[in-house]
Design an enzyme around this catalytic site. Structure first.
Site, PDB file in Angstrom:
ATOM      1  N   SER A 135      -4.042   6.671 -18.538  1.00 16.34           N
ATOM      2  CA  SER A 135      -4.083   5.205 -18.590  1.00 16.34           C
ATOM      3  C   SER A 135      -4.036   4.716 -20.037  1.00 16.34           C
ATOM      4  O   SER A 135      -3.415   3.701 -20.339  1.00 16.34           O
ATOM      5  CB  SER A 135      -5.365   4.698 -17.927  1.00 16.34           C
ATOM      6  N   GLN A 341      -5.371   4.628  12.558  1.00 18.38           N
ATOM      7  CA  GLN A 341      -6.423   4.238  13.509  1.00 18.38           C
ATOM      8  C   GLN A 341      -5.823   3.852  14.866  1.00 18.38           C
ATOM      9  O   GLN A 341      -6.336   4.237  15.918  1.00 18.38           O
ATOM     10  CB  GLN A 341      -7.232   3.065  12.924  1.00 18.38           C
ATOM     11  N   GLU A 368       2.535   4.774 -12.634  1.00 17.27           N
ATOM     12  CA  GLU A 368       3.043   3.575 -13.333  1.00 17.27           C
ATOM     13  C   GLU A 368       1.918   2.541 -13.498  1.00 17.27           C
ATOM     14  O   GLU A 368       2.137   1.331 -13.391  1.00 17.27           O
ATOM     15  CB  GLU A 368       4.283   3.013 -12.633  1.00 17.27           C
ATOM     16  N   THR A 370      -2.532   2.601 -12.836  1.00 22.48           N
ATOM     17  CA  THR A 370      -3.435   2.580 -11.678  1.00 22.48           C
ATOM     18  C   THR A 370      -3.761   1.128 -11.312  1.00 22.48           C
ATOM     19  O   THR A 370      -3.504   0.205 -12.096  1.00 22.48           O
ATOM     20  CB  THR A 370      -4.762   3.298 -12.004  1.00 22.48           C
TER      21      THR A 370
END
Ligand SMILES: Cc1cc2nc3c(=O)[nH]c(=O)nc-3n(C[C@H](O)[C@H](O)[C@H](O)COP(=O)(O)OP(=O)(O)OC[C@H]3O[C@@H](n4cnc5c(N)ncnc54)[C@H](O)[C@@H]3O)c2cc1C
Length: 385
Positions: A135, A341, A368, A370
């Site tokens: 990052s 689900q 690309e 977070t």
């Protein structure tokens, strides 16, 4: 301006129809094979070349289709319906591997690489991330030291998509050791076959089987000074951020496409599966999951369209791109969770597409930038004003 030249409506319509057919007839039927073999079949890659996927955003004068961001998103949403691994084969040529060159390359650099990239003869990778610089990419340590007319590159990059098959790397390096942050960084065009460049073994990943990432090691790789993108040192970090700006809109579009597929799978299963004497689609708790998914998908799509339009109008849209990427990638995660689900136990079984898509889309919140980095970008813009 780097927004691509919008192609005319008729050509776009033809491309849309081709893509829809290709997704339905060639990509979706081959998803299970890709999952099992962890590779994209060569015949499909050849067909992708034929259609022009590798040159979607490369300007027409260099043999591409020259789509602007809005048109690119339109096509990417369609492609996102199929396993995301298919798009990854040419994704770096459309996005992060090519855009730096398109935006700021010299005419000679463009002439040298772009036609072969558009034809799919060269795969281009984007090498920014390092073991100690994710990052916080401005802290990267890979260095390029001037030696006469050349630079010598030393360092290592991590998680580089398509490195295994890359003929060209755009490599962010530190050319000025006295400038620790963004200012000392330059982007180099480094051919894949350069002596001293080694690609590590393929990483084993959670999902997106069929895509490849690897470490890339630069051990004294010598390149001419003319290999700096645009020929001017010190602009590499800003260029990387510009590339990611457009790339984030692309990834948000991909998330919308995957959402479309997930909702189709969810709706289809809910209508077929019967419990308590009726189709589960008749239960309002199932309907709520479908309704929430549709609403989030529609909101994500609106953000993508807004960001792409802003990008096409001005050549930059950092706030809109971050908002679109943040929302669309988080939304597809929630939609995938609901799709599993709705399928009940079947949703946990590899036989059903939703099990794979659930794993595949997890990546969209990470690369690309977070989700946390997108939040930081969004807040920074608002606080600045
Ligand atoms: C499959 C895959 C393909 C990739 N392809 C490429 C590629 O082609 N080229 C390339 O250069 N890179 C590529 N990457 C790298 C990717 O962009 C990075 O993994 C990503 O940017 C995150 O960096 P990191 O993994 O070092 O995580 P870190 O930066 O270590 O983050 C760890 C956690 O800390 C959080 N965090 C970090 N800083 C802050 C902060 N200031 N505030 C709050 N939270 C924070 C992050 O959000 C995350 O949750 C790829 C990664 C993957 C997984």
């Amino acid at each position: 301006m780097t927004t691509g030249q919008a192609i005319d409506q008729e050509t776009l319509d033809q491309l849309r129809a081709t893509v829809d057919r290709f997704v339905a007839e060639r990509l979706i039927p081959n998803e299970k094979r890709v999952e099992e073999e962890d590779r994209i079949p060569e015949e499909i890659i050849a067909e992708m070349r034929e259609i022009g996927f590798f040159g979607l955003t490369i300007p027409v004068e260099y043999g591409g289709l020259g789509l602007n961001s809005t048109q690119e998103c339109d096509i990417v949403i369609r492609l996102g319906r199929a396993a995301l691994a298919f798009r990854s084969v040419f994704g770096t040529n459309v996005g992060i591997g090519a855009q730096g060159l398109i935006m700021e390359g010299t005419p000679e650099q463009k002439e040298h690489y772009l036609p072969r990239m558009a034809a799919g003869e060269i795969i281009a990778s984007f090498a920014l991330t390092e073991p100690e610089a994710g990052s916080d990419s401005a802290s990267l340590r890979t260095r390029a030291v001037r030696d006469g007319d050349d630079y010598v590159i030393t360092g290592s990059k991590r998680f580089i998509t398509n490195a295994e098959r890359a003929g060209l790397f755009t490599v962010m390096t530190r050319t000025d050791p006295d400038k620790p942050g963004a200012d000392g960084i330059s982007a180099f065009l480094v051919p894949g076959e350069s002596p001293g460049l080694t690609v590590g073994k393929k990483d084993r990943k959670m999902g997106q089987r069929g895509t490849t990432t690897s470490d890339v090691i630069f051990d004294g790789v010598r390149v001419p000074a003319s290999a700096i993108v645009g020929g001017v040192p010190g602009r590499g970090f800003r260029l990387a951020m510009k590339v990611l700006d457009r790339g984030r809109i692309h990834l948000a579009a991909l998330a919308v496409g995957a959402s479309d597929r997930l909702i189709d799978e969810m709706v289809g299963y809910a209508k077929e599966r019967r419990q308590f004497g009726k189709a589960i689609a008749e239960f309002q708790l199932i309907q709520a999951m479908i309704a929430d998914s549709h609403t989030e998908r529609a909101a994500a799509r609106a953000l993508v369209e807004k960001a792409a339009a802003a990008y096409d109008a001005s050549g930059a849209a950092p706030l809109d791109a971050a908002a679109a990427k943040y929302f669309a990638s988080e939304a597809v995660g929630r939609i995938a969770d609901r799709a599993v689900q709705v399928h009940g136990g079947a949703g946990y079984m590899a036989e059903y597409a939703v099990e794979r898509i659930y794993r595949d889309v997890r990546l969209l919140r990470i690369y690309e930038g977070t989700s946390q980095i997108q939040q930081i970008i969004i807040a920074r813009h608002l606080l600045r004003n």
